[in-house]
Write a protein that holds these residues in place. Structure first.
Motif, PDB file in Angstrom:
ATOM      1  N   ALA A   1      38.704  36.464  43.410  1.00  0.00           N
ATOM      2  CA  ALA A   1      39.784  36.958  44.262  1.00  0.00           C
ATOM      3  C   ALA A   1      41.034  37.128  43.415  1.00  0.00           C
ATOM      4  O   ALA A   1      41.367  36.259  42.601  1.00  0.00           O
ATOM      5  CB  ALA A   1      40.051  35.987  45.413  1.00  0.00           C
ATOM      6  N   ALA A   2      41.719  38.241  43.602  1.00  0.00           N
ATOM      7  CA  ALA A   2      42.928  38.526  42.825  1.00  0.00           C
ATOM      8  C   ALA A   2      43.756  39.584  43.533  1.00  0.00           C
ATOM      9  O   ALA A   2      43.227  40.378  44.318  1.00  0.00           O
ATOM     10  CB  ALA A   2      42.567  39.013  41.424  1.00  0.00           C
ATOM     11  N   PRO A   3      45.059  39.621  43.270  1.00  0.00           N
ATOM     12  CA  PRO A   3      45.884  40.719  43.783  1.00  0.00           C
ATOM     13  C   PRO A   3      45.458  42.039  43.137  1.00  0.00           C
ATOM     14  O   PRO A   3      44.944  42.053  42.008  1.00  0.00           O
ATOM     15  CB  PRO A   3      47.310  40.334  43.350  1.00  0.00           C
ATOM     16  CG  PRO A   3      47.250  38.885  43.009  1.00  0.00           C
ATOM     17  CD  PRO A   3      45.855  38.636  42.530  1.00  0.00           C
ATOM     18  N   GLN A   4      45.714  43.131  43.820  1.00  0.00           N
ATOM     19  CA  GLN A   4      45.322  44.449  43.323  1.00  0.00           C
ATOM     20  C   GLN A   4      45.914  44.729  41.944  1.00  0.00           C
ATOM     21  O   GLN A   4      45.249  45.286  41.067  1.00  0.00           O
ATOM     22  CB  GLN A   4      45.770  45.519  44.319  1.00  0.00           C
ATOM     23  CG  GLN A   4      45.313  46.926  43.984  1.00  0.00           C
ATOM     24  CD  GLN A   4      45.898  47.941  44.931  1.00  0.00           C
ATOM     25  OE1 GLN A   4      47.087  48.213  44.892  1.00  0.00           O
ATOM     26  NE2 GLN A   4      45.074  48.487  45.812  1.00  0.00           N
ATOM     27  N   SER A   5      47.174  44.346  41.731  1.00  0.00           N
ATOM     28  CA  SER A   5      47.825  44.646  40.458  1.00  0.00           C
ATOM     29  C   SER A   5      47.118  43.950  39.292  1.00  0.00           C
ATOM     30  O   SER A   5      47.045  44.496  38.181  1.00  0.00           O
ATOM     31  CB  SER A   5      49.295  44.229  40.492  1.00  0.00           C
ATOM     32  OG  SER A   5      49.430  42.856  40.832  1.00  0.00           O
ATOM     33  N   LEU A   6      46.577  42.757  39.526  1.00  0.00           N
ATOM     34  CA  LEU A   6      45.866  42.045  38.465  1.00  0.00           C
ATOM     35  C   LEU A   6      44.470  42.618  38.231  1.00  0.00           C
ATOM     36  O   LEU A   6      43.959  42.579  37.115  1.00  0.00           O
ATOM     37  CB  LEU A   6      45.781  40.553  38.778  1.00  0.00           C
ATOM     38  CG  LEU A   6      47.077  39.774  38.552  1.00  0.00           C
ATOM     39  CD1 LEU A   6      46.916  38.316  38.974  1.00  0.00           C
ATOM     40  CD2 LEU A   6      47.506  39.852  37.092  1.00  0.00           C
TER      41      LEU A   6
ATOM     42  N   VAL B   1      36.482  31.910  41.823  1.00  0.00           N
ATOM     43  CA  VAL B   1      37.599  31.993  40.877  1.00  0.00           C
ATOM     44  C   VAL B   1      38.726  32.781  41.523  1.00  0.00           C
ATOM     45  O   VAL B   1      38.475  33.769  42.226  1.00  0.00           O
ATOM     46  CB  VAL B   1      37.171  32.714  39.574  1.00  0.00           C
ATOM     47  CG1 VAL B   1      38.377  32.935  38.663  1.00  0.00           C
ATOM     48  CG2 VAL B   1      36.103  31.940  38.845  1.00  0.00           C
ATOM     49  N   ILE B   2      39.961  32.334  41.301  1.00  0.00           N
ATOM     50  CA  ILE B   2      41.095  33.185  41.655  1.00  0.00           C
ATOM     51  C   ILE B   2      41.882  33.492  40.389  1.00  0.00           C
ATOM     52  O   ILE B   2      42.057  32.633  39.517  1.00  0.00           O
ATOM     53  CB  ILE B   2      42.013  32.565  42.732  1.00  0.00           C
ATOM     54  CG1 ILE B   2      42.662  31.261  42.265  1.00  0.00           C
ATOM     55  CG2 ILE B   2      41.279  32.384  44.034  1.00  0.00           C
ATOM     56  CD1 ILE B   2      43.720  30.756  43.233  1.00  0.00           C
ATOM     57  N   LEU B   3      42.300  34.732  40.277  1.00  0.00           N
ATOM     58  CA  LEU B   3      43.154  35.199  39.192  1.00  0.00           C
ATOM     59  C   LEU B   3      44.529  35.411  39.793  1.00  0.00           C
ATOM     60  O   LEU B   3      44.668  36.125  40.790  1.00  0.00           O
ATOM     61  CB  LEU B   3      42.603  36.504  38.618  1.00  0.00           C
ATOM     62  CG  LEU B   3      43.382  37.166  37.482  1.00  0.00           C
ATOM     63  CD1 LEU B   3      43.347  36.306  36.234  1.00  0.00           C
ATOM     64  CD2 LEU B   3      42.808  38.565  37.199  1.00  0.00           C
ATOM     65  N   SER B   4      45.545  34.774  39.223  1.00  0.00           N
ATOM     66  CA  SER B   4      46.841  34.750  39.889  1.00  0.00           C
ATOM     67  C   SER B   4      47.994  34.772  38.886  1.00  0.00           C
ATOM     68  O   SER B   4      47.856  34.344  37.737  1.00  0.00           O
ATOM     69  CB  SER B   4      46.952  33.492  40.758  1.00  0.00           C
ATOM     70  OG  SER B   4      48.241  33.365  41.327  1.00  0.00           O
ATOM     71  N   TYR B   5      49.128  35.280  39.365  1.00  0.00           N
ATOM     72  CA  TYR B   5      50.373  35.091  38.628  1.00  0.00           C
ATOM     73  C   TYR B   5      50.826  33.644  38.824  1.00  0.00           C
ATOM     74  O   TYR B   5      50.515  33.014  39.838  1.00  0.00           O
ATOM     75  CB  TYR B   5      51.471  36.009  39.164  1.00  0.00           C
ATOM     76  CG  TYR B   5      51.200  37.483  38.998  1.00  0.00           C
ATOM     77  CD1 TYR B   5      51.309  38.090  37.748  1.00  0.00           C
ATOM     78  CD2 TYR B   5      50.862  38.282  40.092  1.00  0.00           C
ATOM     79  CE1 TYR B   5      51.068  39.450  37.585  1.00  0.00           C
ATOM     80  CE2 TYR B   5      50.624  39.645  39.941  1.00  0.00           C
ATOM     81  CZ  TYR B   5      50.738  40.216  38.684  1.00  0.00           C
ATOM     82  OH  TYR B   5      50.502  41.558  38.531  1.00  0.00           O
ATOM     83  N   TRP B   6      51.560  33.125  37.831  1.00  0.00           N
ATOM     84  CA  TRP B   6      52.177  31.801  37.981  1.00  0.00           C
ATOM     85  C   TRP B   6      53.573  31.850  37.396  1.00  0.00           C
ATOM     86  O   TRP B   6      53.820  32.468  36.353  1.00  0.00           O
ATOM     87  CB  TRP B   6      51.380  30.717  37.269  1.00  0.00           C
ATOM     88  CG  TRP B   6      52.007  29.353  37.463  1.00  0.00           C
ATOM     89  CD1 TRP B   6      51.762  28.484  38.484  1.00  0.00           C
ATOM     90  CD2 TRP B   6      53.004  28.745  36.638  1.00  0.00           C
ATOM     91  NE1 TRP B   6      52.551  27.364  38.353  1.00  0.00           N
ATOM     92  CE2 TRP B   6      53.328  27.497  37.229  1.00  0.00           C
ATOM     93  CE3 TRP B   6      53.661  29.124  35.468  1.00  0.00           C
ATOM     94  CZ2 TRP B   6      54.274  26.631  36.678  1.00  0.00           C
ATOM     95  CZ3 TRP B   6      54.608  28.274  34.921  1.00  0.00           C
ATOM     96  CH2 TRP B   6      54.898  27.037  35.521  1.00  0.00           C
ATOM     97  N   HIS B   7      54.490  31.198  38.113  1.00  0.00           N
ATOM     98  CA  HIS B   7      55.889  31.100  37.684  1.00  0.00           C
ATOM     99  C   HIS B   7      56.427  29.794  38.256  1.00  0.00           C
ATOM    100  O   HIS B   7      55.975  29.346  39.332  1.00  0.00           O
ATOM    101  CB  HIS B   7      56.696  32.297  38.222  1.00  0.00           C
ATOM    102  CG  HIS B   7      58.102  32.356  37.728  1.00  0.00           C
ATOM    103  ND1 HIS B   7      59.144  31.720  38.390  1.00  0.00           N
ATOM    104  CD2 HIS B   7      58.658  32.968  36.646  1.00  0.00           C
ATOM    105  CE1 HIS B   7      60.269  31.950  37.735  1.00  0.00           C
ATOM    106  NE2 HIS B   7      60.010  32.698  36.676  1.00  0.00           N
TER     107      HIS B   7
END
Length: 307
Positions: free
Chosen positions: A96-101, A144-150
């Protein structure tokens, strides 16, 4: 609402005749007519104008037809996906991931690993709310999740508290950009003592990137006001509206590299950018052999990044 009623309705629209539609659906005409009436009763509006020959749709029927086709398509795609995943069993990694990733770091970092390792993947989401990714991983809806992190993001906190594993695969820059003018400068931007409000293409409250954007606005451009032109959960949609000249906004650099290189977009002020990490998370209790294979490859990428 019964899915059969939607198929009946679609058949009636195609045939424009109750008898032919009933025959097409392999049911008697009285039973078919009752099912169409039950659909109308369930919705609470009349969908079919029965006083015309051939039959026509009411205005509400026209609206419902387009939505019924979407629901049927989604239903069929869901069944197909479930059957594919079930047939593949433990050979499929659900990501699972946002479209941009998906369009950037997934394609450059993860796709080569799955291709080389012969690993099948099933891709989920795109417009999920940020916390839906966490719930999906916690409930084993995905592997698995692919994600931004800040540092300003808190939605991933429950995974860290529960000791879910994560790796940092890459770094990205979150930049304020605007469409370029003919002279190559940013069409919109901030200026010292600027009095005019700046139009902003913003992220919706459910987006993981919203807190990062808001933090930059609050900390760095307090003297000048902004007004939100539009809110969207998808970075690609924000990008599209910026390119059309509706205002400025923050976007991951990897998503706009081509537009920056060819001059269609300009950075408003590099000092207003911030770093993002690209992370993958998994449950260490997940024992899929194919996931272990993929994770080994991701660890190699992560180790190379830290060297």
């Amino acid at each position: 609402m019964d899915i059969i009623w939607l198929k009946d309705f679609e058949a009636l629209v195609a045939c424009r005749n109750f008898s032919r539609a009933a025959e097409d659906r392999n049911v008697s005409q009285p039973a078919f007519s009752r099912r169409i009436r039950a659909l109308e009763n369930d919705i609470g509006v009349r969908l079919i104008n029965r006083e015309t020959l051939p039959l026509t749709l009411t205005p509400a029927g026209d609206v419902f037809l387009s939505q019924a086709r979407i629901m049927l398509r989604t239903y069929e795609e869901t069944i197909e996906r479930c059957q594919t995943v079930d047939a593949a069993g433990e050979n499929v990694i659900r990501i699972a991931a946002p479209q941009s990733l998906y369009m950037t770091h997934y394609r450059t970092l993860i796709t080569p690993l799955t291709s080389e390792g012969g690993i099948d993947t099933d891709l989920n989401s795109t417009s999920w709310a940020a916390d839906q990714f966490v719930s999906a991983l916690q409930q084993s809806y995905c592997d698995v999740i692919l994600s931004y992190w800040h540092p300003s993001m808190d939605f991933l906190g429950p995974l860290e508290v529960a000791n879910f594993e994560h790796l940092t695969l890459a770094h990205d820059r979150f930049l304020p950009v605007s469409r370029s003018t003919k002279t190559g400068s940013a069409e919109f931007g901030f200026s010292p003592g600027g009095k005019e409000a700046v139009p902003l293409l913003s992220y919706g409250a459910v987006s993981a990137l919203r807190s990062v954007q808001d933090g930059m606005i609050e900390q760095l451009i307090k003297p000048q006001k902004v007004f939100v032109v539009n809110q969207n959960a998808l970075a690609n949609s924000v990008k599209a509206m910026i390119l059309e000249g509706f205002g400025m906004g923050w976007l991951p650099e990897s998503l706009i590299r081509d537009e920056l290189d060819d001059g269609r977009l300009s950075v408003v002020d590099g000092r207003l950018g911030t770093d993002l990490e690209i992370r993958v998370y998994r449950n260490p209790k997940n024992s899929k052999p194919s996931l272990d294979t993929l994770w080994d490859g991701l660890q190699t990428i992560s180790s190379a990044l830290s060297e």
